[in-house]
Design a protein around this motif. Sequence first.
Motif, PDB file in Angstrom:
ATOM      1  N   GLU A 285     -29.853  25.495   3.497  1.00 50.15           N
ATOM      2  CA  GLU A 285     -30.436  25.607   4.378  1.00 50.15           C
ATOM      3  C   GLU A 285     -31.239  24.683   4.915  1.00 50.15           C
ATOM      4  OE1 GLU A 285     -31.026  29.324   5.914  1.00 50.15           O
ATOM      5  OE2 GLU A 285     -28.814  30.441   5.279  1.00 50.15           O
ATOM      6  N   SER A 286     -31.469  24.302   6.109  1.00 54.68           N
ATOM      7  CA  SER A 286     -32.388  23.406   6.260  1.00 54.68           C
ATOM      8  C   SER A 286     -32.931  22.080   5.588  1.00 54.68           C
ATOM      9  CB  SER A 286     -34.008  24.232   6.428  1.00 54.68           C
ATOM     10  OG  SER A 286     -33.666  25.505   7.538  1.00 54.68           O
ATOM     11  N   GLY A 287     -31.852  20.948   5.577  1.00 49.66           N
ATOM     12  CA  GLY A 287     -32.130  20.133   4.217  1.00 49.66           C
ATOM     13  C   GLY A 287     -32.445  18.879   5.011  1.00 49.66           C
ATOM     14  N   PRO A 288     -32.911  17.695   4.676  1.00 47.38           N
ATOM     15  CA  PRO A 288     -33.065  16.643   5.190  1.00 47.38           C
ATOM     16  C   PRO A 288     -32.291  16.047   6.438  1.00 47.38           C
ATOM     17  CG  PRO A 288     -32.379  16.544   3.671  1.00 47.38           C
ATOM     18  CD  PRO A 288     -32.114  17.577   3.559  1.00 47.38           C
ATOM     19  N   ASP A 289     -31.284  16.179   6.422  1.00 48.54           N
ATOM     20  CA  ASP A 289     -30.701  15.408   7.375  1.00 48.54           C
ATOM     21  C   ASP A 289     -29.515  16.931   8.450  1.00 48.54           C
ATOM     22  OD1 ASP A 289     -29.024  15.843   5.658  1.00 48.54           O
ATOM     23  OD2 ASP A 289     -27.981  13.232   6.111  1.00 48.54           O
ATOM     24  N   PHE A 290     -29.610  18.216   7.394  1.00 47.37           N
ATOM     25  CA  PHE A 290     -28.634  19.078   8.229  1.00 47.37           C
ATOM     26  C   PHE A 290     -29.191  20.361   8.848  1.00 47.37           C
ATOM     27  CE2 PHE A 290     -28.209  18.935   3.945  1.00 47.37           C
ATOM     28  CZ  PHE A 290     -28.542  20.449   3.619  1.00 47.37           C
TER      29      PHE A 290
ATOM     30  N   GLY B  16      -8.545  22.289  13.423  1.00 48.19           N
ATOM     31  CA  GLY B  16      -8.904  23.116  14.338  1.00 48.19           C
ATOM     32  C   GLY B  16      -9.587  23.881  13.287  1.00 48.19           C
ATOM     33  N   ALA B  17      -9.544  24.034  12.297  1.00 50.59           N
ATOM     34  CA  ALA B  17      -9.514  25.520  11.706  1.00 50.59           C
ATOM     35  C   ALA B  17     -11.024  25.919  11.444  1.00 50.59           C
ATOM     36  CB  ALA B  17      -9.013  24.366   9.596  1.00 50.59           C
ATOM     37  N   PHE B  18     -11.717  24.320  11.673  1.00 51.77           N
ATOM     38  CA  PHE B  18     -13.459  24.656  11.509  1.00 51.77           C
ATOM     39  C   PHE B  18     -13.577  24.335  12.697  1.00 51.77           C
ATOM     40  CE2 PHE B  18     -11.438  22.499   7.632  1.00 51.77           C
ATOM     41  CZ  PHE B  18     -12.029  23.464   7.352  1.00 51.77           C
ATOM     42  N   PRO B  19     -15.348  25.376  13.303  1.00 54.69           N
ATOM     43  CA  PRO B  19     -15.908  24.495  14.578  1.00 54.69           C
ATOM     44  C   PRO B  19     -16.489  23.611  15.255  1.00 54.69           C
ATOM     45  CG  PRO B  19     -17.048  26.405  13.308  1.00 54.69           C
ATOM     46  CD  PRO B  19     -15.986  25.340  12.012  1.00 54.69           C
ATOM     47  N   ALA B  20     -15.895  23.220  16.365  1.00 53.00           N
ATOM     48  CA  ALA B  20     -16.123  21.834  16.571  1.00 53.00           C
ATOM     49  C   ALA B  20     -17.721  21.251  16.115  1.00 53.00           C
ATOM     50  CB  ALA B  20     -16.164  21.985  18.476  1.00 53.00           C
ATOM     51  N   GLU B  21     -18.549  21.903  16.151  1.00 51.52           N
ATOM     52  CA  GLU B  21     -20.104  21.236  15.891  1.00 51.52           C
ATOM     53  C   GLU B  21     -19.903  20.904  14.568  1.00 51.52           C
ATOM     54  OE1 GLU B  21     -20.612  25.886  16.833  1.00 51.52           O
ATOM     55  OE2 GLU B  21     -19.044  24.444  17.409  1.00 51.52           O
TER      56      GLU B  21
ATOM     57  N   VAL C 197     -22.206  16.378  -2.151  1.00 53.17           N
ATOM     58  CA  VAL C 197     -20.750  16.505  -0.804  1.00 53.17           C
ATOM     59  C   VAL C 197     -21.702  15.533   0.352  1.00 53.17           C
ATOM     60  CG1 VAL C 197     -18.934  16.675   0.738  1.00 53.17           C
ATOM     61  CG2 VAL C 197     -19.456  17.782  -2.125  1.00 53.17           C
ATOM     62  N   VAL C 198     -22.906  16.567   0.713  1.00 58.94           N
ATOM     63  CA  VAL C 198     -23.398  16.154   2.007  1.00 58.94           C
ATOM     64  C   VAL C 198     -23.682  14.770   1.845  1.00 58.94           C
ATOM     65  CG1 VAL C 198     -25.078  17.024   3.691  1.00 58.94           C
ATOM     66  CG2 VAL C 198     -23.882  18.867   1.994  1.00 58.94           C
ATOM     67  N   ALA C 199     -24.316  14.242   1.039  1.00 56.65           N
ATOM     68  CA  ALA C 199     -24.567  12.709   1.635  1.00 56.65           C
ATOM     69  C   ALA C 199     -23.676  11.373   1.434  1.00 56.65           C
ATOM     70  CB  ALA C 199     -26.032  12.565   0.001  1.00 56.65           C
ATOM     71  N   GLY C 200     -22.618  11.991   1.110  1.00 57.32           N
ATOM     72  CA  GLY C 200     -21.309  11.444   0.815  1.00 57.32           C
ATOM     73  C   GLY C 200     -21.506  10.769  -0.729  1.00 57.32           C
TER      74      GLY C 200
ATOM     75  N   VAL D 209     -12.619  18.659  -3.105  1.00 58.16           N
ATOM     76  CA  VAL D 209     -14.249  20.015  -3.137  1.00 58.16           C
ATOM     77  C   VAL D 209     -14.377  19.336  -2.152  1.00 58.16           C
ATOM     78  CG1 VAL D 209     -16.316  20.001  -3.923  1.00 58.16           C
ATOM     79  CG2 VAL D 209     -14.230  19.978  -5.644  1.00 58.16           C
ATOM     80  N   GLY D 210     -15.137  20.096  -0.956  1.00 57.65           N
ATOM     81  CA  GLY D 210     -16.054  19.677   0.542  1.00 57.65           C
ATOM     82  C   GLY D 210     -17.142  20.507   1.030  1.00 57.65           C
ATOM     83  N   ALA D 211     -16.919  20.081   2.018  1.00 57.64           N
ATOM     84  CA  ALA D 211     -17.985  20.969   2.720  1.00 57.64           C
ATOM     85  C   ALA D 211     -18.536  20.780   3.811  1.00 57.64           C
ATOM     86  CB  ALA D 211     -19.834  19.620   2.366  1.00 57.64           C
ATOM     87  N   VAL D 212     -18.633  22.074   4.336  1.00 57.88           N
ATOM     88  CA  VAL D 212     -18.769  22.170   5.954  1.00 57.88           C
ATOM     89  C   VAL D 212     -20.698  22.043   6.557  1.00 57.88           C
ATOM     90  CG1 VAL D 212     -18.613  23.448   8.139  1.00 57.88           C
ATOM     91  CG2 VAL D 212     -17.361  23.806   6.410  1.00 57.88           C
ATOM     92  N   VAL D 213     -20.431  21.458   7.710  1.00 58.21           N
ATOM     93  CA  VAL D 213     -21.807  21.079   7.177  1.00 58.21           C
ATOM     94  C   VAL D 213     -22.420  20.551   8.892  1.00 58.21           C
ATOM     95  CG1 VAL D 213     -24.056  18.850   7.196  1.00 58.21           C
ATOM     96  CG2 VAL D 213     -21.932  19.039   5.645  1.00 58.21           C
ATOM     97  N   PHE D 214     -23.927  21.431   9.172  1.00 62.51           N
ATOM     98  CA  PHE D 214     -24.011  21.849  10.459  1.00 62.51           C
ATOM     99  C   PHE D 214     -25.052  21.319  10.534  1.00 62.51           C
ATOM    100  CE2 PHE D 214     -20.531  25.138   9.833  1.00 62.51           C
ATOM    101  CZ  PHE D 214     -20.880  25.438  11.100  1.00 62.51           C
ATOM    102  N   ARG D 215     -25.225  19.960  11.314  1.00 63.78           N
ATOM    103  CA  ARG D 215     -26.487  19.632  11.850  1.00 63.78           C
ATOM    104  C   ARG D 215     -27.810  19.752  12.348  1.00 63.78           C
ATOM    105  NH1 ARG D 215     -25.964  15.661   7.168  1.00 63.78           N
ATOM    106  NH2 ARG D 215     -23.789  14.833   7.130  1.00 63.78           N
TER     107      ARG D 215
END
Length: 332
Positions: free
Chosen positions: A85-90, A120-125, A155-158, A181-187
């Motif tokens: 939570e509360s990362g530099p860009d997310f 559509g399995a993930f929130p639009a945001e 993963v978040v940083a690509g 392996v992936g990540a769901v990211v809320f910016r």
Amino acid sequence: MSRKTRQQPPRRAPEGKPGGTPADRLLRAWLDQDDEAFVEQAEELIARGRDGVLSTALRKLTERYEEDAVEDFIRALGEIAEVAESGPDFDMAQLLLLPVLATGTLPDPAPLATGLAASGAFPAEAEIAFLAGWRSAEAIGGLPPVALRRVLLDVVAGRPPEDLPPPEAATLEEGSIAVLVGAVVFRAPAPADAPEVDLESLDALAEAKSAASFEAFEDWRAALTPEQTGNAMILALCAPSELADEIRSLIEEPGEAAIEEILDFVEAARQESGGEPIAARLAAQDGGVAVTVLTEAGRVLDSRVFGDGEEAALDIEAVRDALDGEVAIIEA
């Protein structure tokens, strides 16, 4: 996507002085059921890369408690590590796995990742990101909490994670479990952070989104062709802390996982009974079994349907046999 509620191991009454090493303080918070302190301390240790402290706490727990309690502790640390939570860009990010059972040569993972992200399995945001290539389930299951958090941030940083390099091709042979392996990211912050949002409405919306997400994933999975999957068996989406359970479900007898869940459900209700004797009422319902736990005085503690909608129907006789000797059974 909120942090999951973790399983509770056997705990002891609070004891000892508030001091001690960081490992002692973490272990004390866990054993004293001080979940707020445990999460706060574990998060700080993980964020600072203090794997040695976590290992020391785990060793001390192993010396004093049974295997199940140790597994719950490990799972709790994993659940904390796989969410940032509360990362530099997310605002929030969570690791995500798509496990598959290889039945031959694994398919190209890129179209699966692209299709899943757009399913559509993930929130639009939410922003969905996947690592390139497959990883072995064994490799990700063996990551300590600090390494798991580093993988999430990579993963978040690509960027390719050093803690989880692609395996040798031979290690992902037929019959093995591979994972995307992936990540769901809320910016941006979630709506719950806004004080004007009604929390009850938000919970109802989250529940509806969860049901819609499950349906969207199932629709996407059902539409996959053998050419897209390489005849691999696509398993359910899960977090790293849930991967072992997902794999275990492949080798258990039909309904066995549900039986274990029912036993845990009854035990949780027992803890809410205030010491009153309890009983369970069973009723077959649409391929599942409705279980209602109530006190001897008739106060309903909890009720839930298990097995409903699963491919293999849950047998009420199997549930009755599993609960025999554990709790009094009332016929519906």
